[in-house]
Design an enzyme around this catalytic site. Structure first.
Site, PDB file in Angstrom:
ATOM      1  N   ARG A  81      -6.856   1.043   1.724  1.00 43.32           N
ATOM      2  CA  ARG A  81      -7.973   1.445   2.594  1.00 43.32           C
ATOM      3  C   ARG A  81      -7.795   2.861   3.118  1.00 43.32           C
ATOM      4  NH1 ARG A  81      -7.363  -3.091   6.619  1.00 43.32           N
ATOM      5  NH2 ARG A  81      -5.523  -3.320   5.342  1.00 43.32           N
TER       6      ARG A  81
ATOM      7  N   ASP B  10       0.795  -1.235   0.000  1.00 44.73           N
ATOM      8  CA  ASP B  10       0.000   0.000   0.000  1.00 44.73           C
ATOM      9  C   ASP B  10       0.824   1.280   0.000  1.00 44.73           C
ATOM     10  OD1 ASP B  10      -2.199  -1.575   0.198  1.00 44.73           O
ATOM     11  OD2 ASP B  10      -2.422  -1.361   2.362  1.00 44.73           O
TER      12      ASP B  10
HETATM   13  P1  ATP Z   1      -0.622  -4.655   5.850  1.00 44.12           P
HETATM   14  O1  ATP Z   1      -0.149  -3.283   5.572  1.00 44.12           O
HETATM   15  O2  ATP Z   1      -0.381  -5.591   4.748  1.00 44.12           O
HETATM   16  O3  ATP Z   1      -2.027  -4.710   6.379  1.00 44.12           O
HETATM   17  P2  ATP Z   1       0.192  -4.846   8.563  1.00 44.12           P
HETATM   18  O4  ATP Z   1       1.510  -5.128   9.193  1.00 44.12           O
HETATM   19  O5  ATP Z   1      -0.363  -3.488   8.767  1.00 44.12           O
HETATM   20  O6  ATP Z   1       0.318  -5.200   7.030  1.00 44.12           O
HETATM   21  P3  ATP Z   1      -1.742  -6.048  10.369  1.00 44.12           P
HETATM   22  O7  ATP Z   1      -2.657  -7.193  10.164  1.00 44.12           O
HETATM   23  O8  ATP Z   1      -2.315  -4.743  10.746  1.00 44.12           O
HETATM   24  O9  ATP Z   1      -0.872  -5.950   9.041  1.00 44.12           O
HETATM   25  O10 ATP Z   1      -0.668  -6.444  11.487  1.00 44.12           O
HETATM   26  C1  ATP Z   1       0.037  -7.670  11.450  1.00 44.12           C
HETATM   27  C2  ATP Z   1       0.156  -8.263  12.830  1.00 44.12           C
HETATM   28  O11 ATP Z   1       0.873  -7.354  13.668  1.00 44.12           O
HETATM   29  C3  ATP Z   1      -1.161  -8.488  13.527  1.00 44.12           C
HETATM   30  O12 ATP Z   1      -1.768  -9.686  13.152  1.00 44.12           O
HETATM   31  C4  ATP Z   1      -0.731  -8.478  14.988  1.00 44.12           C
HETATM   32  O13 ATP Z   1      -0.186  -9.720  15.335  1.00 44.12           O
HETATM   33  C5  ATP Z   1       0.386  -7.441  15.001  1.00 44.12           C
HETATM   34  N1  ATP Z   1      -0.168  -6.133  15.415  1.00 44.12           N
HETATM   35  C6  ATP Z   1      -0.779  -5.221  14.625  1.00 44.12           C
HETATM   36  N2  ATP Z   1      -1.166  -4.145  15.345  1.00 44.12           N
HETATM   37  C7  ATP Z   1      -0.817  -4.392  16.624  1.00 44.12           C
HETATM   38  C8  ATP Z   1      -0.947  -3.692  17.855  1.00 44.12           C
HETATM   39  N3  ATP Z   1      -1.527  -2.499  17.916  1.00 44.12           N
HETATM   40  N4  ATP Z   1      -0.451  -4.273  18.960  1.00 44.12           N
HETATM   41  C9  ATP Z   1       0.156  -5.460  18.918  1.00 44.12           C
HETATM   42  N5  ATP Z   1       0.289  -6.175  17.801  1.00 44.12           N
HETATM   43  C10 ATP Z   1      -0.168  -5.668  16.665  1.00 44.12           C
END
Ligand code: ATP
Length: 778
Positions: free
Chosen positions: A210, A166
């Site tokens: 998003r 993204d």
């Molecule tokens: P993408 O950009 O592809 O969505 P992302 O890293 O933002 O990737 P998320 O599903 O938001 O994807 O986060 C991945 C993992 O990181 C989650 O499944 C969770 O285990 C951990 N995580 C995300 N946010 C938190 C938080 N606020 N506190 C603790 N762990 C978190």
């Protein structure tokens, strides 16, 4: 396999254990990150570990945390997704989950962890780090671990890498994977355009994002979409009328296709979602545009496939930087992530980036869209402006300059064609039209200019037609024609006369080293020919990327993608006869940039450049190394090995000769072949990156020209920047005065810049390819 992990017997400290993990949505380039981290860690005398399945693996521990060896990551650069798995882990959102994760890290003796993921993953990492001391306390107080056990792990050493399609993390221009996703989207839109044009249809295309409209915005710029919707900059309330009037105008000018790109999170200024169905109904409305309209939701194809050259480069260089960062960190060091600003890889505070990213989402939720835009990087705002300026065709009367400021600007392409040349011309023409300038095409370079009035005209000089130019966003080659002839060859007096005759107020040149030389000649001739005292700007475009004044030329990214794809295929072809070395000759003139960067993208065993040359010791060391590698190869990977040789690396050692020598030396223990991709390297359809950068930089060039206005001969003569080159240098986009470049920064005999900024990258290729060091030539 080289002995990278040897510890110094005089300091028998245990080796540091560095773990690497991928988390959140997978993104192309993550495997390159893992390969780079594993090998760099081993190279620097550490042990490398992988945590499989993201935070899930950290919470589960056991076999999810595995030691990695040098050869475990062979061939990973060419693989899509993430080979160590990723997962969304609910347990890690809660403290008990993070407590177990902390325990597992200590039990496995992990000293530092590198996490590659999106904003969620990095938020999780930041939380984990902040909580770490209290987690240790709890592990001791609940007797899960002893004081002794936790002692070496008082602070959590974490470094973040942003892997996400993204491009939604604040503080970095690009996330690992975003350019691959953009490439997929542009490929799909290009396909759709063909059918849209055939049937004169409209298509509404939904892309991912998003909270971030980067993919939609860049796809809009790269494909010249008619209208886009992004979350952080909703249209004004009259967007329905605006969309209708823009598309109506485009159709009236003769356009047969209509493309509207919508980010998943698109909304209006009041937070109401803008859906594809809604747009389809508007476009198809019988009382309105009445267009035969279809919807295409691109979905998961955007994540798929192998990484483009840029993401391989980004993942590899950032992986290397991450390992250095964890090794340099002290308990006092602020936790960082690795970012890229324009062309510079930098460490930045993780907390700040996570906070800013959250703020963007909050600003969008609060409908504070100015704030949301302000929190995105410079490039985002620039590209948004580029998009708006190149698609509206004089709809805004406030954009049009007063008549006395409107200029007549000559467009000329010089040298060999390069991907993005047409996109640059298209972007600049569209901008000129919206400002009231007159853009004229000088066909077939200076040769065409000089001879266009002969009986058999080689070229012509004529105003651009908007409709014709609008279709050039994705076209390779040079539509206005290009030629290598220089002004001095054509006759400077004639060129100067023609500039007067056509009343040109400025020249906009797109091309490589010949174009650079042309501007230099024109500048030097100003004293003799006053008509040359007009602003002239060069936008570098050459696959060789050898123009002084910039670290990036249009077309070089397209070329690297072609080379990386070519090498991937060649490697695969070795799967039947695994024991094969391919010696591939690359273009690039006397610059080893393309060979080196392609080597970075495919994991070459060696790269030979003109800067370094080739000598017998070097060949001997590399052949000796290959013998060792094949002797130890237990069939971990079925792909062949690659050596990249720039076409001018040596007058004697050609790709064929090198392949012959290797074959002779191998004595049937392995095979060797040479391969020359040749003009394939110029690429067919230009890469998404070349297309987007072309538009952005071209507009900046015309804006620079605009600052001089008409008939500013005296000012032009005294201002060094009136003959200049636009470029990306480190973290900046800058204009460099031609005079300074030609006198101080150009290696004229070798047709390249004096300084090669990518020397460190060559070292990275050698280190990660396991290449032995040899005695460098004097
Ligand atoms: P993408 O950009 O592809 O969505 P992302 O890293 O933002 O990737 P998320 O599903 O938001 O994807 O986060 C991945 C993992 O990181 C989650 O499944 C969770 O285990 C951990 N995580 C995300 N946010 C938190 C938080 N606020 N506190 C603790 N762990 C978190």
């Amino acid at each position: 396999v080289p002995d990278h992990g040897a510890t110094n017997p005089e300091t028998p400290k245990p080796k540091k254990k560095i773990a690497i993990m991928t988390s959140g949505g997978d993104s192309p380039g993550m495997n390159g990150v893992v390969r780079a981290c594993v090998r760099m860690a081993i190279h620097l005398g550490c042990e490398a570990y992988c945590v499989y399945e993201g935070y899930e693996g950290l919470v589960r521990g056991g076999d999810f945390i595995r030691k990695m060896e040098w050869h475990d990551v062979r061939g990973w650069l060419s693989e899509g997704g993430t080979l160590i798995g990723t997962a969304r882990c609910m347990a890690f959102y809660e403290r008990p989950g993070r407590l177990i994760a902390a325990k597992n890290m200590i039990v496995h003796g992990i000293d530092a962890i590198i996490i590659c993921g999106g904003d969620g993953s990095l938020t999780g990492a930041d939380r984990f780090r902040a909580e770490w001391p209290s987690l240790l306390e709890e592990l001791v107080s609940t007797k899960q671990l002893t004081e002794e056990q936790i002692k070496p792990y008082q602070s959590l050493n974490i470094v973040g890498l942003v892997g996400s399609i993204d491009n939604d993390l604040s503080g970095t221009d690009a996330t690992i994977g975003c350019y691959s996703a953009l490439a997929r989207i542009c490929e799909m839109v290009d396909y759709i355009e063909a059918t849209a044009s055939s049937h004169s249809r409209a298509f509404v295309i939904e892309v991912m994002g998003r909270h971030c409209g980067w993919l939609a915005l860049m796809a809009g710029v790269a494909t010249g979409a008619d209208f886009i919707f992004i979350p952080e900059k909703p249209r004004e309330d009259n967007w329905r009328e605006e969309m209708r009037s823009v598309i109506e105008k485009h159709r009236k000018l003769g356009k047969r296709k209509t493309i509207v790109i919508v980010a998943e999170g698109a909304q209006d200024r009041h937070g109401a979602k803008i859906t594809c169905e809604m747009l389809k109904d508007l476009l198809a409305d019988k009382n309105g545009l009445a267009l035969d309209t279809r919807i295409t939701t691109l979905g998961h194809v955007q994540r798929g496939g192998t990484a483009v050259a840029y993401d391989r480069m980004l993942g590899t260089l950032q992986g290397v930087e991450a390992v250095k960062a964890v090794l340099e960190a002290s308990p006092e060091t602020e936790t960082c992530f690795i970012a890229i600003t324009e062309n510079k890889i930098v460490r930045k505070p993780l907390m700040e980036a996570v906070r800013d990213t959250k703020e963007v989402a909050q600003a969008i939720d609060m409908h504070d869209f100015d704030k949301a835009m302000a929190l995105r990087d410079h490039e985002f705002a620039d590209q948004y402006n580029s998009y708006m300026m190149t698609t509206r065709v004089q709809l805004d009367s406030e954009m049009v300059l007063p008549e006395d400021k409107q200029m007549k600007i000559g467009f000329i392409n010089v040298g060999a064609p390069a991907g993005g040349m047409n996109a640059a011309v298209r972007g600049a023409v569209a901008y000129c039209l919206s400002r009231g300038h007159q853009a004229v095409a000088i066909h077939n370079g200076f040769a065409g200019f000089a001879r266009h009035h002969d009986d058999k005209p080689l070229g012509s000089v004529r105003p651009f037609d908007w409709l014709e130019v609008d279709g050039w966003a994705s076209k390779g080659g040079s539509e206005i024609g290009t030629n290598r002839e220089l002004p001095n060859d054509s006759g400077m007096d004639l060129i100067a006369d023609l500039i007067t005759q056509y009343e040109l107020d400025a020249l906009f040149l797109v091309g490589g080293f010949e174009a650079f030389t042309a501007v230099s000649q024109l500048r030097k001739a100003r004293d003799q020919f006053p008509s040359l005292c007009i602003p002239m700007v060069l936008l570098p475009a050459t696959i060789s990327n050898n123009v002084p004044g910039t670290e990036y030329s249009l077309g070089s990214d397209t070329c690297l993608n072609e080379l990386v794809n070519y090498c991937d295929k060649i490697k695969q072809s070795a799967s039947a006869t695994r024991r094969r070395v391919f010696v591939i000759e690359t273009q690039g003139g006397r610059s080893g940039y393309v060979a080196t960067l392609a080597g970075l993208g495919v994991g070459a065993s060696a790269v030979y450049t003109p800067e370094e040359g080739i000598n017998i010791d070097m060949l001997a060391a590399d052949i000796h190394h290959l013998k060792e590698v094949f002797e130890h190869d237990k069939g971990q990977s079925r792909a062949g090995r690659l050596i990249l040789v720039n076409e001018k690396a040596s007058k004697v050692y050609s790709a064929k000769l090198i392949a012959d020598i290797i074959r002779e030396e191998a004595q049937d223990r392995f095979e060797s072949r040479d391969s020359i991709p040749g003009h394939v390297q110029q690429g067919g359809v230009p890469s998404a990156m070349d297309r987007c950068r072309a538009v952005r930089l071209a507009i900046k060039c015309i804006q620079h020209i605009e600052t001089y206005g008409r008939s500013a001969h005296d000012r032009v003569r005294d201002d060094p920047l009136s003959a200049s080159v636009i470029g990306i240098k480190g973290a900046d986009v800058t204009f460099s005065p031609m005079k300074v470049l030609e006198e101080k920064e150009t290696d004229w005999p070798n047709r390249r810049p004096r300084e090669t900024y990518w020397t460190d990258m060559k070292d990275v290729v050698d280190i990660l390819g396991g290449r032995p060091s040899y005695k460098k030539p004097e």
